[in-house]
Every structure is written in structure tokens, then in C-alpha cells.
Write a protein that holds these residues in place. Structure first.
Motif, PDB file in Angstrom:
ATOM      1  N   LYS A 501       0.858  -1.183   0.000  1.00 29.89           N
ATOM      2  CA  LYS A 501       0.000   0.000   0.000  1.00 29.89           C
ATOM      3  C   LYS A 501       0.898   1.238   0.000  1.00 29.89           C
ATOM      4  O   LYS A 501       1.161   1.867   1.030  1.00 29.89           O
ATOM      5  CB  LYS A 501      -0.911  -0.015   1.226  1.00 29.89           C
ATOM      6  N   ILE A 512      -2.613   5.622  -9.988  1.00 26.65           N
ATOM      7  CA  ILE A 512      -3.281   5.602  -8.677  1.00 26.65           C
ATOM      8  C   ILE A 512      -4.639   4.912  -8.786  1.00 26.65           C
ATOM      9  O   ILE A 512      -5.009   4.088  -7.932  1.00 26.65           O
ATOM     10  CB  ILE A 512      -3.428   7.036  -8.143  1.00 26.65           C
ATOM     11  N   SER A 513      -5.362   5.210  -9.845  1.00 31.31           N
ATOM     12  CA  SER A 513      -6.689   4.602 -10.038  1.00 31.31           C
ATOM     13  C   SER A 513      -6.575   3.096 -10.225  1.00 31.31           C
ATOM     14  O   SER A 513      -7.387   2.329  -9.681  1.00 31.31           O
ATOM     15  CB  SER A 513      -7.379   5.228 -11.256  1.00 31.31           C
ATOM     16  N   LYS A 515      -4.197   1.084  -9.093  1.00 34.08           N
ATOM     17  CA  LYS A 515      -3.841   0.436  -7.838  1.00 34.08           C
ATOM     18  C   LYS A 515      -5.024   0.393  -6.879  1.00 34.08           C
ATOM     19  O   LYS A 515      -5.274  -0.618  -6.212  1.00 34.08           O
ATOM     20  CB  LYS A 515      -2.655   1.166  -7.205  1.00 34.08           C
ATOM     21  N   ASN A 516      -5.774   1.490  -6.808  1.00 36.84           N
ATOM     22  CA  ASN A 516      -6.956   1.510  -5.939  1.00 36.84           C
ATOM     23  C   ASN A 516      -8.017   0.523  -6.414  1.00 36.84           C
ATOM     24  O   ASN A 516      -8.732  -0.081  -5.609  1.00 36.84           O
ATOM     25  CB  ASN A 516      -7.534   2.922  -5.872  1.00 36.84           C
ATOM     26  N   GLU A 517      -8.101   0.328  -7.729  1.00 39.41           N
ATOM     27  CA  GLU A 517      -9.047  -0.656  -8.269  1.00 39.41           C
ATOM     28  C   GLU A 517      -8.670  -2.059  -7.810  1.00 39.41           C
ATOM     29  O   GLU A 517      -9.534  -2.876  -7.467  1.00 39.41           O
ATOM     30  CB  GLU A 517      -9.060  -0.571  -9.804  1.00 39.41           C
ATOM     31  N   PHE A 519      -6.965  -2.715  -5.002  1.00 38.83           N
ATOM     32  CA  PHE A 519      -7.229  -2.770  -3.562  1.00 38.83           C
ATOM     33  C   PHE A 519      -8.689  -3.123  -3.274  1.00 38.83           C
ATOM     34  O   PHE A 519      -8.989  -3.863  -2.342  1.00 38.83           O
ATOM     35  CB  PHE A 519      -6.915  -1.413  -2.916  1.00 38.83           C
ATOM     36  N   SER A 557      -4.492   5.605   1.067  1.00 36.99           N
ATOM     37  CA  SER A 557      -5.501   5.045   0.169  1.00 36.99           C
ATOM     38  C   SER A 557      -6.744   4.718   0.985  1.00 36.99           C
ATOM     39  O   SER A 557      -6.739   3.792   1.811  1.00 36.99           O
ATOM     40  CB  SER A 557      -4.996   3.779  -0.528  1.00 36.99           C
ATOM     41  N   ASP A 558      -7.800   5.465   0.750  1.00 35.79           N
ATOM     42  CA  ASP A 558      -9.055   5.186   1.450  1.00 35.79           C
ATOM     43  C   ASP A 558      -9.639   3.844   1.030  1.00 35.79           C
ATOM     44  O   ASP A 558     -10.290   3.159   1.834  1.00 35.79           O
ATOM     45  CB  ASP A 558     -10.064   6.305   1.175  1.00 35.79           C
ATOM     46  N   VAL A 559      -9.413   3.461  -0.213  1.00 37.71           N
ATOM     47  CA  VAL A 559      -9.942   2.185  -0.712  1.00 37.71           C
ATOM     48  C   VAL A 559      -9.313   1.026   0.057  1.00 37.71           C
ATOM     49  O   VAL A 559     -10.003   0.122   0.547  1.00 37.71           O
ATOM     50  CB  VAL A 559      -9.700   2.037  -2.225  1.00 37.71           C
ATOM     51  N   ALA A 560      -7.975   1.035   0.158  1.00 37.86           N
ATOM     52  CA  ALA A 560      -7.286  -0.027   0.899  1.00 37.86           C
ATOM     53  C   ALA A 560      -7.646   0.028   2.376  1.00 37.86           C
ATOM     54  O   ALA A 560      -7.791  -1.009   3.042  1.00 37.86           O
ATOM     55  CB  ALA A 560      -5.781   0.109   0.714  1.00 37.86           C
TER      56      ALA A 560
END
Length: 621
Positions: A501, A512-513, A515-517, A519, A557-560
Motif C-alpha cells: 500500500k 493511482i486509479s 492500484k486503488n481498483e 485494492f 488510500s481510502d480504498v485499501a
């Protein structure tokens, strides 16, 4: 003055004839033609730089570029090699590279008294005619052994790698794991023509030794030549072992010749009896991290990886020998800060479907109440004595992180998959038990990340660690740096197995998008998420608190963050209670939010209204 000539007349008299001038001009013309031809035949600088990693010192006539195809029809890169016209009559004459011996084997003997044959080897060879394969031995050494009639010496020929072949060519920092633009491949390390040689009773090799630089391609090449000879040409006993002897001032690579396989050491002589099936499996994997040991997966994320691709052909032998025991393990020491992380890790492992043992090593800093909670989460607890890092300052975060060495003392198990307590597992990792030590994901440069790694417990290896901890310099002052110096040859897992992360400071919006996808994907597209920076349980659950600290933006990362809390929500409430905030940590969070508000950080997370119920149910520090 008729008799003599003045100075001007003499000059005129000395003027050469027209024929002589023509001859001189022809000589100059021929010279310029030769120079022009040489420049025309010289390789361009662009070609030089493109192939700098694989060039060898040889003339145009002596070089050819090899491109080979493996048995699966995949193109394999090759280095330029010196073309050698092997003569069957000279098969036992070694192919020496004097400059290589001087340049890299700076500790080879100048006096052959140092290569005096050890007593254990004399006893091993006896009076019978044993066949001795000799690797990287000087001609004088071979003659000495022949003179003493210790057996039939067989000098093994192979083209040495050169100084243009760098360690980074085998262990690059980055490869295209997703195979979006290129299929990763490895440069070829020249090997002998094994078909030319018969069975050998003993394989004997002289190893280069440079303790200041363990990442030596030629040293690795000699090890690989010996390992391949042992597998392909070594005579085996009933226990599937063969005999290998090294002369070296430093320990042979434990990555290939395991500590537990060392039978005897006498001076600079090392006698091993390697277990061939295990050695054979190691040689079946890529020669470096330039290729993935475990391909990403099949045609889709739901496909199950075919483990037969990584199993040795002698797997049935290994199963017959003993019932293998395997476990996941992690380590907690010096404080209780990671207790919540360890509880969540255990729960995520069980949710992934594994039935392997979960082993937790703890020290006396973990209270009885927390131990009971950890056991309830699924851990089998073993209490250890911490190991101090001799190079750490007193009270520093890394003062006792060499306690991780205790993992190698879990000798009730054949394999351990270590997982850091700041990781959650989203996909089953049991297939990692098919891989040997050390198998891990890449980190930086030629290094692996020890957050998830496969290791093989051995009291002998543990002892080597303890003996080396004062001398081996860790690049980061911690256990990861130490282990990277002890195991420079490792096998690369996809980054999705240990998905960090973090983001580059110059990451694009698309990166960034993407990687967040990964996560947040459901079903999961990554095996595990490794939480760097501030840990989720040390933040409010409303958002990733790394957003409030400018130095920690690369970990935000808010998603992770929400993915971790999803695992938390699935846990029993009693276990959740061990993830409460302390009064001190709440104060720190409020202070960081206040500073972020004062600075007006553009991400605006400091504006978010906090609803985390833990805010009202704090625990004492």
C-alpha cells in the motif's frame, strides 16, 4: 663559387622525384582506407549501449549472439559469448579465463600449498579410481591431483560470464509482471555442454570469494554449474544425495547448498551432500527475479494455478520420505501495538480457506489477556527470547527486530510462510508452500520484501545468522536488509502476492486509479495487502489518516483502508475490542487533523466528520 652549392641550392637538390611523391601519397591513401574500414566495421554506440549488459570481451570474429528457445517455445535472451570450437580430443582441458580469475577470484591461491588435499577427501576417494569433476580449477591444480593419483579428474569447461554481465540483469528492480507490453525473460548464464560428461563420484569446485560484494554473477555461475552437475551427472546414494566439495574462503551460497547439507568443513574445504530432488526443484525455477517464479495466474483471476508446473519431478520421493508439515507464522515483540493486526491477519488467513497451522512467536511484552485473544483468533503461541540487533541504537524501533531469526528454529515444520502482522490475506496462499527458500515479492533494486516470504526452518541456518549478525551490514538497519545479504539469490513472486500500500510521489492519476481498483476489487485481484505507513487500526475508520501527514501521502488510500475494516467487521466483537484506540493515539490523531486543517491540505480529509465509535471507548496506554 662553382664548386659548392649554397643552402638554397641544396634544398632544391634534395627535392624528391615525382615518382617518390606518388609512392608517399599512395601510402597515405592506403592508411586512410584502413582507418575508414575499421570505423565502418565498428559497432555503433547505440548498439553498444543496448547490449551493454550482455557483451563479452572478444573481437568481431570471435563473437556471436545467441538467441535460444526453451522447451515451451518461449524466446530466451542470451548474452554474447566467445565462440569456442570444442575438440573432442581436448574435452578434459579446462577453459581458463585468466582475467576473470584475477579480477573476481581475488582470493584464489597463489601458492598451491593452500589447496592441499584435505584428509576427509583422501579418505572419501580411497585407492579406487573415482571420477572427480573439477570446476573452475587452475591447470596446475588439475595436474597436482593427477600426479597424486587420487582418481580420474574431469575438467568441466564453460564460458565465463564477464564484467559486462551485471547482477541487475538477473535481479532487475522492475519487470512487466502484467505482461502488458513485454514478456519478462532472463539473460542466459552460460553452462557446460553436459552431454559431453559421464557420471561423477565427486564434484569439486573452487569458488570466488568477496565478502564485501555478495552479488557476484561469476560466483553465482560457478554455483549453478556445480548444482547442475550434481543433478545431471552426480552419482547418487540410496538417500538421493551426491557428493560436492568446495574450496572457498567464504561460505558457499546457502540458497543452493543448504546449511543442513554440510557434512564436514576442514579449513577452506566444504563437503556437502545435497538432497538432489530439492536442488533439482530450485534449478527448475528462473535463474533470477528477471522472471516470475509464480506466473500471475491463468486466463482469468478465478483460474487456479497449476502447481504441477513448480513441483519437482521427484515430489513423490519427497512425500515418501516424511510427512511434510507446513505453517503460516508471524512475530510480535517489544510492544502490543500490532496485536490487533495479528488478530486480523489470523482471521483473514482462515477466511481464505487455509487449514495450515498458524504459529505466533511472542515475547514477554504481550500480556496474558492479549495472548488469550490471539489464541482465540487462531494462533498457536510460542514464547521466545528477543534477539537484539547489534547495530541498532538503544530504544530504537529496530532494536530487537532480529527476533525474526527465531522463525528458523521452528524445525517441527518443513516450510514456513511468514506474513507480517500489518497484512491482510484476501486469496488463498497455500500454493506458496510448493516453493523453496527464499521466495518473495520484489522490493527495491535487487532486493526482496520480507513481508511475505517462504523459508525452511533449520537450526544450522539460525546459527549462521547469529554468527553473522555483527558483520553483515543491513541496508535498512533491520531484518529485511540482513536477510537480503544472506540470501542474495531468491525467487520472485508477483507483487499481487504482497501488494504494498504505497504510491510513487510522481504517480499519475491512471496509476493511482489502477492500484486503488486492485485494492477494492471483489472478488479479490490481489492475494494480500501490505499496509505501510500508519496502520488502519491506528487511524479512525472513517478515512486513512496518512492523508493528514504530508510525509505519509505516499501511503494513503481510502480504498485499501476500508478493505481492512471490512475484514474487521467480519470478526467476533470480542476480538474487535482488542483494536480500540488508546488515549494517546486519539490525542495524536486530533493533533494531526488540527495541523492538516491549519495547513489547508488540499485532500481535505481533515474536514470529514468522525463517526468511529472507538472514539468514545478508549483504552489506557
Amino acid at each position: 663559387m662553382v664548386e659548392g652549392l649554397g643552402f638554397p641550392q641544396r634544398i632544391i637538390k634534395a627535392t624528391p622525384s615525382k615518382a617518390l611523391v606518388i609512392r608517399i601519397n599512395l601510402v597515405f591513401l592506403a592508411f586512410f582506407i584502413i582507418v575508414y574500414a575499421a570505423l565502418l566495421l565498428r559497432p555503433s554506440l547505440s548498439v553498444y549501449h543496448e547490449n551493454a549488459a550482455s557483451l563479452v570481451r572478444c573481437s568481431i570474429r570471435e563473437c556471436h549472439h545467441k538467441v535460444r528457445w526453451d522447451e515451451n517455445g518461449i524466446k530466451v535472451k542470451a548474452v554474447l559469448e566467445e565462440s569456442t570450437d570444442h575438440d573432442e580430443s581436448n574435452i578434459n582441458l579446462p577453459n581458463y579465463n585468466k582475467s576473470k580469475n584475477i579480477g573476481l577470484i581475488n582470493e584464489t591461491t597463489s601458492s598451491h600449498d593452500e589447496l592441499e588435499i584435505p584428509s576427509f577427501l583422501k579418505k572419501m576417494l580411497g585407492k579406487g579410481k573415482k571420477k572427480i569433476g573439477m570446476v573452475n580449477m587452475d591447470e596446475e591444480d588439475v595436474s597436482e591431483w593427477n600426479r597424486k593419483y587420487l582418481g580420474e579428474t574431469i575438467a568441466v569447461n564453460f564460458d565465463h560470464v564477464t564484467d559486462f554481465f551485471k547482477w541487475e540483469d538477473l535481479f532487475p528492480e522492475w519487470i512487466d509482471e502484467e505482461e502488458e507490453s513485454d514478456v519478462p525473460s532472463c539473460p542466459e548464464v552460460p553452462m557446460p555442454d553436459f552431454k559431453r560428461y559421464g557420471k561423477m563420484d565427486v564434484i569439486l569446485a573452487k569458488l570466488p570469494c568477496n565478502e564485501k560484494e555478495r552479488r557476484d554473477v561469476f560466483r553465482l555461475q560457478v554455483h549453478l554449474v556445480v548444482a547442475n552437475l550434481a543433478v545431471k551427472k552426480g552419482k547418487r546414494d540410496w538417500n538421493k544425495r551426491t557428493r560436492v566439495v568446495f574450496w572457498s574462503k567464504c561460505r558457499p551460497m546457502m540458497e543452493l547448498f543448504r546449511c543442513s547439507e554440510l557434512v564436514k568443513r576442514q579449513g577452506n574445504w566444504w563437503f556437502f551432500e545435497p538432497e538432489i530432488p530439492k536442488l533439482e526443484q530450485k534449478l527448475s525455477l528462473p535463474v533470477g527475479s528477471c522472471q516470475l517464479a509464480l506466473p500471475l495466474w491463468g486466463q482469468g483471476i478465478h483460474d487456479i494455478y497449476d502447481v504441477t508446473k513448480i513441483q519437482s519431478s521427484s515430489t513423490s520421493y519427497l512425500k515418501k520420505k516424511s510427512k511434510k508439515r507446513e505453517a503460516y507464522a508471524t512475530v510480535l515483540h517489544s510492544s502490543e501495538a500490532y496485536v490487533c493486526g495479528a488478530i486480523t491477519l489470523a482471521q483473514s488467513l482462515r477466511r481464505s480457506g487455509t487449514d495450515r497451522d498458524l504459529i505466533l512467536l511472542i515475547d514477554n511484552s504481550i500480556s496474558a489477556e492479549k495472548r488469550a485473544a490471539l489464541a482465540s483468533a487462531g494462533w498457536q503461541i510460542l514464547v521466545i527470547t528477543r534477539i537484539r540487533n547489534p547495530n541498532a541504537e538503544k530504544g530504537a524501533y529496530n532494536e530487537y527486530n532480529y527476533s525474526k531469526f527465531r522463525l528458523w528454529q521452528l524445525t517441527d515444520y518443513d516450510k514456513i510462510v511468514f506474513v507480517d502482522a500489518d497484512i491482510i490475506v484476501l486469496r488463498n496462499l497455500d500454493l506458496l508452500f510448493h516453493f523453496p527458500q527464499i521466495t518473495a515479492a520484489g522490493n527495491d533494486f535487487s532486493l526482496f520484501n520480507s513481508g511475505i516470504m517462504v523459508l525452511e526452518p533449520s537450526n544450522c541456518t539460525f546459527k549462521v545468522f547469529m554468527e553473522s549478525r555483527n558483520d553483515v551490514v543491513s541496508y535498512n538497519g533491520g531484518d529485511q536488509g540482513f536477510l537480503n545479504e544472506m540470501f542474495v539469490w531468491w525467487h520472485r513472486l508477483p507483487r499481487r502476492v504482497n501488494f504494498l500500500k504505497d504510491f510513487w510521489s510522481n504517480s499519475t492519476i491512471n496509476e493511482i486509479s489502477f492500484k486503488n481498483e486492485l485494492f477494492g476489487a471483489d472478488p479479490p485481484k490481489v492475494y494480500a495487502i501490505h499496509y505501510l505507513g500508519w496502520k488502519p487500526w491506528l487511524c479512525y475508520r472513517d478515512y486513512d489518516c496518512n492523508w493528514d501527514v504530508e510525509e505519509s501521502f505516499v501511503y494513503a488510500s481510502d480504498v485499501a483502508h476500508h478493505r481492512w475494516w471490512k475484514v474487521y467487521d467480519a470478526m467476533d466483537e470480542k476480538l474487535q475490542s482488542f483494536c480500540r484506540l488508546t488515549k494517546r493515539r486519539k490525542t495524536e490523531l486530533e493533533w494531526e487533523r488540527r495541523i492538516a486543517r491549519k495547513k489547508g491540505l488540499v485532500n481535505g480529509h481533515w474536514r470529514i466528520n468522525i463517526t468511529d465509535p472507538r472514539r468514545s471507548h478508549l483504552v489506557k496506554d
